[in-house]
Design a protein around this motif. Structure first.
Motif, PDB file in Angstrom:
ATOM      1  N   MET A 291      19.630 -39.228  -4.051  1.00 56.78           N
ATOM      2  CA  MET A 291      21.253 -38.878  -3.803  1.00 56.78           C
ATOM      3  C   MET A 291      21.207 -38.889  -2.281  1.00 56.78           C
ATOM      4  SD  MET A 291      22.708 -37.908  -6.668  1.00 56.78           S
ATOM      5  CE  MET A 291      24.174 -37.080  -5.700  1.00 56.78           C
ATOM      6  N   VAL A 292      20.125 -38.999  -1.634  1.00 55.31           N
ATOM      7  CA  VAL A 292      20.900 -39.690  -0.056  1.00 55.31           C
ATOM      8  C   VAL A 292      20.325 -41.328  -0.272  1.00 55.31           C
ATOM      9  CG1 VAL A 292      19.431 -39.315   2.062  1.00 55.31           C
ATOM     10  CG2 VAL A 292      19.841 -37.256   1.061  1.00 55.31           C
ATOM     11  N   THR A 293      19.347 -41.867  -0.817  1.00 54.87           N
ATOM     12  CA  THR A 293      19.208 -43.081  -0.145  1.00 54.87           C
ATOM     13  C   THR A 293      20.423 -43.790  -1.275  1.00 54.87           C
ATOM     14  OG1 THR A 293      16.782 -43.185  -0.445  1.00 54.87           O
ATOM     15  CG2 THR A 293      17.568 -44.979  -0.491  1.00 54.87           C
ATOM     16  N   ASP A 294      20.460 -43.685  -2.171  1.00 49.84           N
ATOM     17  CA  ASP A 294      21.233 -44.344  -2.966  1.00 49.84           C
ATOM     18  C   ASP A 294      22.454 -43.840  -3.802  1.00 49.84           C
ATOM     19  OD1 ASP A 294      19.316 -46.010  -3.880  1.00 49.84           O
ATOM     20  OD2 ASP A 294      18.430 -44.706  -4.877  1.00 49.84           O
ATOM     21  N   LEU A 295      22.990 -42.494  -3.314  1.00 51.32           N
ATOM     22  CA  LEU A 295      24.139 -42.249  -3.656  1.00 51.32           C
ATOM     23  C   LEU A 295      25.503 -43.781  -3.024  1.00 51.32           C
ATOM     24  CD1 LEU A 295      26.423 -40.467  -4.940  1.00 51.32           C
ATOM     25  CD2 LEU A 295      26.199 -38.887  -2.757  1.00 51.32           C
ATOM     26  N   PRO A 296      25.311 -44.212  -2.521  1.00 53.56           N
ATOM     27  CA  PRO A 296      26.605 -44.604  -1.461  1.00 53.56           C
ATOM     28  C   PRO A 296      26.162 -46.218  -2.349  1.00 53.56           C
ATOM     29  CG  PRO A 296      24.585 -43.889   0.291  1.00 53.56           C
ATOM     30  CD  PRO A 296      24.016 -43.524  -0.927  1.00 53.56           C
ATOM     31  N   LYS A 297      25.140 -46.492  -2.638  1.00 56.74           N
ATOM     32  CA  LYS A 297      24.903 -47.508  -3.528  1.00 56.74           C
ATOM     33  C   LYS A 297      26.107 -47.131  -5.122  1.00 56.74           C
ATOM     34  CE  LYS A 297      21.653 -50.229  -3.589  1.00 56.74           C
ATOM     35  NZ  LYS A 297      21.772 -51.104  -3.303  1.00 56.74           N
ATOM     36  N   TYR A 298      25.356 -46.120  -5.380  1.00 56.94           N
ATOM     37  CA  TYR A 298      26.595 -45.454  -6.527  1.00 56.94           C
ATOM     38  C   TYR A 298      27.881 -46.046  -6.217  1.00 56.94           C
ATOM     39  CZ  TYR A 298      27.162 -43.212 -10.809  1.00 56.94           C
ATOM     40  OH  TYR A 298      27.804 -43.057 -12.019  1.00 56.94           O
ATOM     41  N   MET A 299      28.264 -45.016  -5.375  1.00 56.67           N
ATOM     42  CA  MET A 299      29.921 -44.925  -4.987  1.00 56.67           C
ATOM     43  C   MET A 299      30.295 -46.489  -4.394  1.00 56.67           C
ATOM     44  SD  MET A 299      30.936 -41.910  -4.548  1.00 56.67           S
ATOM     45  CE  MET A 299      30.294 -40.586  -3.461  1.00 56.67           C
ATOM     46  N   SER A 300      28.906 -47.967  -4.556  1.00 61.62           N
ATOM     47  CA  SER A 300      29.691 -48.654  -4.061  1.00 61.62           C
ATOM     48  C   SER A 300      29.948 -49.242  -5.217  1.00 61.62           C
ATOM     49  CB  SER A 300      28.928 -49.782  -2.606  1.00 61.62           C
ATOM     50  OG  SER A 300      29.528 -50.781  -2.787  1.00 61.62           O
ATOM     51  N   ASP A 301      29.078 -49.797  -5.808  1.00 62.95           N
ATOM     52  CA  ASP A 301      28.101 -50.828  -6.920  1.00 62.95           C
ATOM     53  C   ASP A 301      28.992 -50.320  -8.719  1.00 62.95           C
ATOM     54  OD1 ASP A 301      27.266 -52.327  -4.517  1.00 62.95           O
ATOM     55  OD2 ASP A 301      25.108 -51.497  -5.956  1.00 62.95           O
ATOM     56  N   VAL A 302      29.228 -48.835  -8.622  1.00 63.75           N
ATOM     57  CA  VAL A 302      29.696 -48.198  -9.769  1.00 63.75           C
ATOM     58  C   VAL A 302      31.168 -48.375  -9.818  1.00 63.75           C
ATOM     59  CG1 VAL A 302      29.297 -46.945 -11.782  1.00 63.75           C
ATOM     60  CG2 VAL A 302      26.834 -48.076 -10.844  1.00 63.75           C
ATOM     61  N   LEU A 303      31.301 -46.874  -8.459  1.00 65.02           N
ATOM     62  CA  LEU A 303      32.845 -46.199  -8.442  1.00 65.02           C
ATOM     63  C   LEU A 303      33.409 -47.612  -7.701  1.00 65.02           C
ATOM     64  CD1 LEU A 303      31.325 -42.676  -8.193  1.00 65.02           C
ATOM     65  CD2 LEU A 303      32.288 -43.621 -10.695  1.00 65.02           C
ATOM     66  N   PHE A 305      33.881 -48.075  -4.339  1.00 65.95           N
ATOM     67  CA  PHE A 305      34.550 -47.486  -3.275  1.00 65.95           C
ATOM     68  C   PHE A 305      34.094 -48.361  -2.286  1.00 65.95           C
ATOM     69  CE2 PHE A 305      33.926 -42.933  -4.990  1.00 65.95           C
ATOM     70  CZ  PHE A 305      35.369 -43.022  -4.926  1.00 65.95           C
ATOM     71  N   ASN A 306      35.678 -48.878  -1.475  1.00 62.84           N
ATOM     72  CA  ASN A 306      35.052 -49.483  -0.062  1.00 62.84           C
ATOM     73  C   ASN A 306      34.602 -48.575   0.849  1.00 62.84           C
ATOM     74  OD1 ASN A 306      37.019 -48.184   1.293  1.00 62.84           O
ATOM     75  ND2 ASN A 306      38.812 -48.929   0.481  1.00 62.84           N
ATOM     76  N   VAL A 307      33.496 -49.195   2.103  1.00 62.36           N
ATOM     77  CA  VAL A 307      32.771 -48.821   2.604  1.00 62.36           C
ATOM     78  C   VAL A 307      33.648 -47.250   3.653  1.00 62.36           C
ATOM     79  CG1 VAL A 307      33.238 -50.045   4.440  1.00 62.36           C
ATOM     80  CG2 VAL A 307      31.421 -49.327   4.422  1.00 62.36           C
ATOM     81  N   LYS A 308      34.436 -47.517   3.239  1.00 58.77           N
ATOM     82  CA  LYS A 308      35.112 -46.834   4.740  1.00 58.77           C
ATOM     83  C   LYS A 308      35.567 -45.154   3.340  1.00 58.77           C
ATOM     84  CE  LYS A 308      38.813 -44.719   7.565  1.00 58.77           C
ATOM     85  NZ  LYS A 308      40.282 -45.202   7.866  1.00 58.77           N
ATOM     86  N   GLU A 309      35.751 -45.584   2.415  1.00 58.27           N
ATOM     87  CA  GLU A 309      35.522 -44.329   1.445  1.00 58.27           C
ATOM     88  C   GLU A 309      34.985 -43.996   0.917  1.00 58.27           C
ATOM     89  OE1 GLU A 309      39.571 -45.116  -1.357  1.00 58.27           O
ATOM     90  OE2 GLU A 309      37.717 -46.265  -1.621  1.00 58.27           O
TER      91      GLU A 309
END
Length: 494
Positions: A291-303, A305-309
Motif C-alpha cells: 500500500m505505502v509504495t504502490d497505492l499512489p501508482k494505483y491512484m495515478s495509473d488505474v483511477l 487521479f492527478n498528482v495533487k488529488e
C-alpha cells in the motif's frame, strides 16, 4: 551547583522524560517515513508519460477532464524514461540497504545505547534525501545511480526500529507499553500522510519534484539536532530526569538488565514464539509496503487521479489507520490492566483484526471498479483495520525479551522488511499495462499472505517473557551444560 542546574532543567519539562522520548521517537518514525515514502508520489511525476495503448482492458477507468492524470511537471529535461519494472526496482532498492543494517543496529543499540544508533541513521538518510535531486540531475536520470543512492538511504534507516525498541525497553513500563509503543510505531502512518499530502501539493505548486526531497531531507536534519540535545539512551544516563521518575522506572523495569550482555543466539533463533512473530511481521509488511509504495501508482495509473488529488486521497487511509492505532493502543492496555484479556490473547486478538480486515477490504476495493471514491473508501477501511497491528504484534518483542528487545526487533523487522524488496518489484512486473485485472492479482496475493501468516501467529505466538531473557537463567543453563559435559567425560573415562 551542578545538582541545582539539573533540578532547574528538569523542572522545565512539564511531562515525564519517558513521554518526551516517546514523542521524539514518534517524530523519528515520522521523518523516516516521509523520506522513505516521498519517492512513491514523486516518481509518478518523474517519468515521462507514455501514449502507448498496446493492450485493451475492458475494466480500464477512463480519464476525465476534471481529474486528468497528466503530469504537473512540464520540463522534459527532468522527466525520465523508466518503465514499470525499472520503477519497481527503484522503489524496492531502499529496502536492500534497510534489511542489512537491522541486526548491526540492534546489537549496537543494546551495547552502547540507542541514542546515536538511531540519530545518526536518520541523519544519514536526511543527507542522502537532500542530495537526491542533484544526483539525478548530474547523472541525467541514470536509474542505476538512483538505486545505489536509495540503498544508502536504506542502510541509514535500517537502525531505526531496533534502536527504538532497545530504548523503549529501558524507558517504558509494562502498563504503558501498548500506548507508548503504539504512539512511536504509528508515526509511520503520520509520516506517510504528511509525505503523500504535502508531496502532491508541493509538486503541483512548484512544478518540480525536487522540492519534495529538499523539504523532507531538511526536516530530518532538524529532528536530529533536537534529538541529540534532549534525548538519552536510558534513564540512568539522563542528566535532568527527575528523581521521582527515575525511582519509578527502576521499580517498574527491574527485570531489564543494565549491564552489557552476551546475546544468547541459540535460544533466540530456536524460539518458536519469535518465529511466529516474524511470520506476523511478514504478513503486516507485505500488505503495508504494497500500500505505502504502490497505492499512489494505483491512484495515478488505474483511477487516473492527478498528482495533487493522488497525494490527498493516498493520505486518507493512513489518517484512519493512525486514529485506530492510537485508540486501540489505549484500549489494549485498558483491557489488559483490567484483567479482561491476558497479554497473549490481546496480542493475538488485535493482530487477527489487523490481518483479516485489510485482507478482505483490499479485495473489495479492487472489485469496486472505476468508482474512485468507493475504492478510496474501501482502502481506507482496510488500512483502518491494519492500525491494530501496533498494539498486537508490533510490541510483542518487548513482551518476549525486554533485555534483548533491540536484537529481536532487528530480526523481526529486518526479515519482515524483505517484503519491501519483493512487493514493489512484483507489482511493477505484474502491472506493466496498468489494468484493473493485473492489480487484482496483486491484491489476491496480499490476501493469501495476510491469512497464512496470521494463522501461524495465532497457533504459535506468545507474550510470555522467554526464559532466556533472564541473564541468571542463561548462566545456570551454561553451568548445567558444562557440568553435564564433565560428568559425561568422567563416565567415559571410567
Amino acid at each position: 551547583m551542578l545538582q541545582g542546574w539539573r533540578l532547574t532543567v528538569s523542572k522545565m519539562f512539564l511531562i515525564p522524560q519517558r513521554y518526551i522520548l516517546g514523542i521524539m521517537g514518534f517524530l523519528a518514525v515520522v521523518n523516516a517515513y516521509t523520506m522513505r515514502v516521498s519517492l512513491s508520489i514523486a516518481i509518478t511525476e518523474m517519468v515521462a508519460s507514455s501514449n502507448e495503448t498496446d493492450s485493451v482492458d475492458v475494466d480500464a477507468c477512463p480519464a476525465d477532464n476534471s481529474s486528468s492524470s497528466s503530469g504537473s511537471v512540464t520540463d522534459s529535461n527532468i522527466l525520465y524514461d523508466w518503465d514499470e519494472t525499472t520503477q519497481g526496482l527503484i522503489l524496492s532498492s531502499f529496502y536492500w540497504g534497510y534489511v542489512i543494517t537491522h541486526l548491526p543496529g540492534g546489537i549496537l543499540a543494546e551495547k552502547f545505547g540507542g541514542k546515536y544508533s538511531l540519530g545518526l541513521g536518520i541523519l544519514s538518510t536526511a543527507i542522502f534525501t537532500l542530495v537526491t535531486p542533484w544526483v539525478i540531475y548530474s547523472t541525467d536520470g541514470d536509474w542505476r545511480i538512483l538505486v545505489l543512492l536509495r540503498v544508502l538511504e536504506g542502510l541509514g534507516e535500517g537502525t531505526t526500529y531496533p534502536a527504538l525498541n532497545a530504548m523503549l525497553a529501558k524507558w517504558v513500563p509494562l502498563g504503558e507499553r501498548a500506548k507508548i509503543g503504539t504512539l512511536v510505531y504509528a508515526g509511520g502512518q503520520i509520516g506517510t500522510i504528511v509525505s503523500n499530502s504535502i508531496s502532491g501539493a508541493l509538486i503541483t505548486a512548484t512544478k518540480d519534484w525536487a522540492s519534495v526531497f529538499y523539504l523532507f531531507g531538511g526536516l530530518g536534519m532538524l529532528w536530529f539536532v533536537i534529538w541529540a540535545l534532549i534525548c538519552y539512551s536510558d534513564p540512568e544516563s539522563h542528566p535532568f530526569i527527575s528523581d521521582k521518575e527515575k525511582i519509578y522506572l527502576r521499580k517498574e523495569l527491574e527485570n531489564v538488565s543494565s549491564e552489557k550482555k552476551t546475546i544468547p543466539w541459540r535460544p533466540i533463533l530456536t524460539s518458536v514464539p519469535l518465529w511466529a512473530l516474524i511470520a506476523a511481521q511478514i504478513g503486516h509488511d507485505w500488505g503495508f509496503f504494497t500500500m505505502v509504495t504502490d497505492l499512489p501508482k494505483y491512484m495515478s495509473d488505474v483511477l487516473k487521479f492527478n498528482v495533487k488529488e493522488n497525494g490527498l486521497w493516498s493520505s486518507v487511509p493512513y489518517i484512519v489507520m493512525w486514529l485506530v492505532s492510537m485508540s486501540s493502543g489505549w484500549l489494549c492496555d485498558w483491557l489488559i490492566n483490567k484483567g479482561y484479556m491476558g497479554i497473549t490473547f490481546a496480542r493475538k486478538f488485535f493482530t487477527t483484526i489487523a490481518s483479516l480486515g485489510p485482507a478482505i477490504f483490499i479485495m473489495v476495493a479492487s472489485y469496486s471498479g472505476c468508482d474512485k471514491y468507493l475504492t478510496v473508501g474501501m482502502f481506507t477501511v482496510a488500512m483502518g483495520f491494519m492500525g491494530t497491528f501496533y498494539c498486537g504484534m508490533k510490541v510483542n518483542a518487548l513482551d518476549l525479551s525486554p533485555n534483548y528487545a533491540g536484537t529481536l526487533m532487528a530480526l523481526v523487522n529486518g526479515i519482515g522488511a524483505i517484503t519491501g524488496i519483493i512487493t514493489p518489484y512484483l507489482v511493477g512486473a505484474l502491472t506493466e499495462n496498468h489494468t484493473l485485472s493485473e492489480w487484482r492479482i496483486v491484491f489476491w496475493i496480499s490476501f493469501g499472505v495476510f491469512n497464512v501468516t496470521n494463522l501461524i501467529y495465532c497457533f504459535f505466538g506468545s507474550a510470555e517473557e522467554q526464559w532466556w531473557n533472564n541473564p541468571n537463567a542463561l548462566k545456570d543453563q551454561k553451568l548445567e551444560l558444562e557440568n553435564g559435559g564433565k560428568e559425561k567425560l568422567k563416565a567415559e573415562k571410567s
